[in-house]
Design a protein around this motif. Structure first.
Motif, PDB file in Angstrom:
ATOM      1  N   LYS A  37       0.827  -1.205   0.000  1.00  0.00           N
ATOM      2  CA  LYS A  37       0.000   0.000   0.000  1.00  0.00           C
ATOM      3  C   LYS A  37       0.862   1.256   0.000  1.00  0.00           C
ATOM      4  CE  LYS A  37      -3.374   2.500   2.819  1.00  0.00           C
ATOM      5  NZ  LYS A  37      -4.172   2.490   4.072  1.00  0.00           N
ATOM      6  N   GLN A  38       1.893   1.280   0.856  1.00  0.00           N
ATOM      7  CA  GLN A  38       2.757   2.451   0.951  1.00  0.00           C
ATOM      8  C   GLN A  38       3.539   2.678  -0.337  1.00  0.00           C
ATOM      9  OE1 GLN A  38       3.056   4.801   3.243  1.00  0.00           O
ATOM     10  NE2 GLN A  38       1.444   3.886   4.488  1.00  0.00           N
ATOM     11  N   GLU A  41       1.144   4.297  -2.742  1.00  0.00           N
ATOM     12  CA  GLU A  41       0.852   5.680  -2.379  1.00  0.00           C
ATOM     13  C   GLU A  41       2.028   6.600  -2.698  1.00  0.00           C
ATOM     14  OE1 GLU A  41      -0.415   5.846   1.663  1.00  0.00           O
ATOM     15  OE2 GLU A  41      -2.372   4.922   1.263  1.00  0.00           O
ATOM     16  N   LYS A  44       2.189   7.261  -6.324  1.00  0.00           N
ATOM     17  CA  LYS A  44       1.168   8.254  -6.695  1.00  0.00           C
ATOM     18  C   LYS A  44       1.653   9.663  -6.396  1.00  0.00           C
ATOM     19  CE  LYS A  44      -3.597   9.639  -5.766  1.00  0.00           C
ATOM     20  NZ  LYS A  44      -4.836   9.359  -4.965  1.00  0.00           N
TER      21      LYS A  44
END
Length: 216
Positions: A37-38, A41, A44
């Motif tokens: 997830k990190q 992110e 992004k």
């Protein structure tokens, strides 16, 4: 049939017209899903920073991505060395290419420096039309082989006839120069867009081809 085998070498110097900015970032987290997830992110955030610099975020391409378990050593109560699990570490190496422009490069580096992701970067240069360069190198290698063969044939008192075979590896030719390698962008503090003044050298590209000629 008598033959002569001659290896020719072709080379060209080309002016780079494309900047290759490699951006690397990583992180360690206890949970595997959180690590994934990190990573997403942070990617992004970097794409958004690229957008702010005036380029397209989707032009940031992944070149290498990995997740591995991380352990650390420690001493127990008996003073023996042990290993314990720390977490999962992701390593993400990306690259974005754009036409040579120091102003664009300066804006990108500035946006990277003020975003929340800690990154390292390296600056390289290449050419957009790599096929044209490769073709010219091969052409010159064949011409060089013929020149050498003609000199040898004349010196040996023989006549150069038709080509019997051509041996060429078709391996990848590296067309790149990297004057700036792996800097941590956070260490370069500036108030606005970076004032970049880089003029890359011409890139020397070379390759060889071996030709078998018939002689009589």
């Amino acid at each position: 049939m008598r033959t002569i085998r001659v290896t020719g070498r072709g080379s060209v110097s080309v002016k780079p017209d494309t900047t290759c900015l490699k951006i690397t970032f990583e992180g360690v987290y206890k949970d595997y899903e959180e690590t994934v997830k990190q990573s997403a992110e942070k990617t992004k955030i970097l794409r958004e920073a690229i957008e702010k610099s005036g380029l397209h975020g989707e032009d940031l391409k992944t070149k290498d991505f990995s997740i591995e378990s991380v352990y650390e050593s420690y001493r127990d109560y008996n003073d023996d060395y042990k290993r314990r699990f720390v977490g999962y570490k992701f390593h993400h190496r990306t690259e974005i290419q754009f036409p040579n422009d120091n102003k664009i490069l300066g804006r990108i580096l500035y946006e990277l420096s003020v975003c929340s992701v800690k990154v390292e970067f390296s600056i390289g240069y290449t050419v957009k039309d790599k096929d044209a360069v490769k073709k010219e190198v091969i052409k010159r290698a064949v011409e060089n082989s013929r020149e050498k063969a003609e000199i040898l044939a004349t010196a040996a008192g023989v006549i150069l006839e038709e080509i019997q075979s051509i041996d060429y590896s078709w391996g990848e030719i590296e067309i790149r120069t990297s004057p700036v390698d792996m800097f941590e962008v956070k260490s370069c503090k500036m108030e606005s867009s970076y004032d970049i003044d880089i003029e890359p050298d011409d890139i020397d590209v070379a390759d060889t081809v071996t030709i078998l000629w018939e002689i009589k």
